[in-house]
Design a protein around this motif. Structure first.
Motif, mmCIF file in Angstrom:
data_model
loop_
_atom_site.group_PDB
_atom_site.id
_atom_site.type_symbol
_atom_site.label_atom_id
_atom_site.label_comp_id
_atom_site.label_asym_id
_atom_site.label_seq_id
_atom_site.Cartn_x
_atom_site.Cartn_y
_atom_site.Cartn_z
ATOM 1 N N THR A 120 0.833 -1.211 0.000
ATOM 2 C CA THR A 120 0.000 0.000 0.000
ATOM 3 C C THR A 120 0.867 1.259 0.000
ATOM 4 O O THR A 120 0.556 2.249 -0.680
ATOM 5 C CB THR A 120 -0.930 -0.017 1.215
ATOM 6 O OG1 THR A 120 -1.677 -1.222 1.213
ATOM 7 C CG2 THR A 120 -1.882 1.160 1.184
ATOM 8 N N LEU B 39 1.359 6.824 -6.604
ATOM 9 C CA LEU B 39 0.276 7.782 -6.838
ATOM 10 C C LEU B 39 0.728 9.210 -6.553
ATOM 11 O O LEU B 39 0.340 10.146 -7.258
ATOM 12 C CB LEU B 39 -0.927 7.419 -5.965
ATOM 13 C CG LEU B 39 -1.687 6.151 -6.367
ATOM 14 C CD1 LEU B 39 -2.774 5.838 -5.344
ATOM 15 C CD2 LEU B 39 -2.298 6.305 -7.754
ATOM 16 N N GLN C 232 2.211 1.772 -3.491
ATOM 17 C CA GLN C 232 1.179 2.336 -4.361
ATOM 18 C C GLN C 232 0.931 3.796 -4.038
ATOM 19 O O GLN C 232 0.727 4.625 -4.934
ATOM 20 C CB GLN C 232 -0.102 1.523 -4.216
ATOM 21 C CG GLN C 232 0.008 0.090 -4.735
ATOM 22 C CD GLN C 232 -1.254 -0.706 -4.495
ATOM 23 O OE1 GLN C 232 -2.214 -0.193 -3.909
ATOM 24 N NE2 GLN C 232 -1.253 -1.967 -4.921
#
Length: 381
Positions: free
Chosen positions: A72, A79, A75
């Protein structure tokens, strides 16, 4: 004494009996307690085993959770990078476009000497800045206008015109006459024109007939030998194949001169034209008007400047660097204090304008799960 001894023996026997019965009771109690402790120990070992199994399952779950958290975080970092890449403001895009246009203009001027391309790039950058009509772009616009005016007033080389003149010379090479193939003037034609009026003015007679016959014989004898003065050395005799090679080499020289013109190489351009001019003066007939015109054209082209020093957009580059430095200084926090609206934006995860933004700093990565030491079973050390 016997009674006393008997009483003492009875008392001692009773004490032995009592002590033995007490020992038996104690043994039974100890055995019961040992049995109870064994059962309790077995139960404790079973519960410890269950706890170890539960701890192992919890460790597996924690490892899976940590791996999920690491994925996570990766990611989230990706992002954030994507958001930072696509979150440029309109001013940043305009400055980036102006920087690209100025860089293209500088490259065209320094590497290729392409004045037209550099002028188009600078004019396009100035037009984009003028369409925005922002105050912070005025200094850059003024620098661009000054560089454009400097480029427009700079001396230029007519590359297309010179290339067309070289192309005309290339087409003319095949028609130029060679020096050894030139025709000498016939002196009989000039004398015929001078003797015709004399024969017309005199009356026909035998003497005139004899005189005319002698004159014709003398004229025919004069045509056997010709004496002529040449301003150059003896023309070089060339075979037909060598003549073809000469013309092709002359074309190659003119082609290399055109390539040097496009590359702004003045030394090579002048050297190729000088070589072509020397070949024409040596091997071609200089009395021919086409050869004379070709030599004059080569001399004129050789005197033309091919490379002219072009001005560089230094003012535009300096103004662009100053604008970028001011923009970076305006976005940089002062003394560790975040910019206005930065604390609220980082707390709520949104920018001051209301758009969602990534956090300013990434959270510290969670260390990987370490194997925990299992608790010893009850009764073990």
């Amino acid at each position: 004494m016997a009674l006393v001894a008997l009483a003492a023996a009875g008392l001692a026997g009773w004490q032995v009996y009592a002590l033995r019965s007490g020992v038996i009771e104690i043994r039974e109690e100890v055995a019961q307690r040992l049995a109870a402790s064994d059962s309790a120990l077995a139960e404790a070992r079973g519960s410890a085993r269950q706890q170890q199994e539960s701890i192992a399952s919890l460790q597996g779950k924690i490892g899976a959770l940590e791996a999920h958290v690491a994925a996570t975080e990766g990611q989230a970092a990706a992002l954030e990078n994507l958001y930072q890449e696509f979150s440029r403001t309109r001013d940043d895009r305009i400055v980036a476009e102006a920087e690209q246009a100025i860089g293209i203009a500088a490259q065209q001027l320094q590497l290729a000497g392409n004045h037209e391309a550099a002028l188009i790039a600078l004019q396009g950058a100035e037009a984009r800045l003028a369409a925005q009509d922002r105050g912070q772009f005025q200094a850059l616009r003024r620098a661009l206008v000054r560089d454009i005016e400097r480029l427009q007033t700079a001396p230029q080389v007519d590359v297309p015109g010179i290339a067309l003149r070289l192309e005309a010379l290339l087409e003319r090479v095949d028609t130029l006459p060679l020096a050894f193939a030139g025709q000498l003037d016939d002196p009989a034609t000039a004398r015929n024109g001078a003797s015709a009026p004399e024969r017309a003015s005199t009356d026909p007679s035998v003497i005139d007939f004899i005189t005319g016959l002698a004159r014709d014989i003398w004229r025919e004898m004069l045509t056997l030998v010709r004496i002529e003065r040449l301003d150059q050395s003896q023309p070089v005799l060339l075979a037909p194949a060598q003549s073809t090679y000469l013309r092709e080499n002359l074309k190659i020289r003119l082609l290399t001169a055109r390539l040097a013109l496009l590359a702004r190489d003045g030394r090579t351009f002048a050297a190729d034209l000088a070589q072509a001019r020397g070949w024409i003066e040596r091997f071609f007939d200089q009395r021919d008007p086409a050869v004379q015109e070709t030599l004059a054209e080569l001399a004129a082209l050789q005197a033309l400047p091919v490379k002219v020093e072009q001005p560089t957009p230094t003012e535009s580059i300096a103004a662009l660097r100053m604008l970028q430095a001011r923009s970076a200084e305006g976005r940089r926090p002062l003394n560790g204090t975040p910019a206005p609206g930065g604390a609220a934006a980082s707390a709520t995860g949104r920018s001051p304008g209301g758009a969602a933004s990534a956090p300013a700093t990434q959270p510290a990565p969670v260390p990987p799960a370490q194997p925990r030491e299992q608790a010893p079973a009850a009764g073990e050390r």
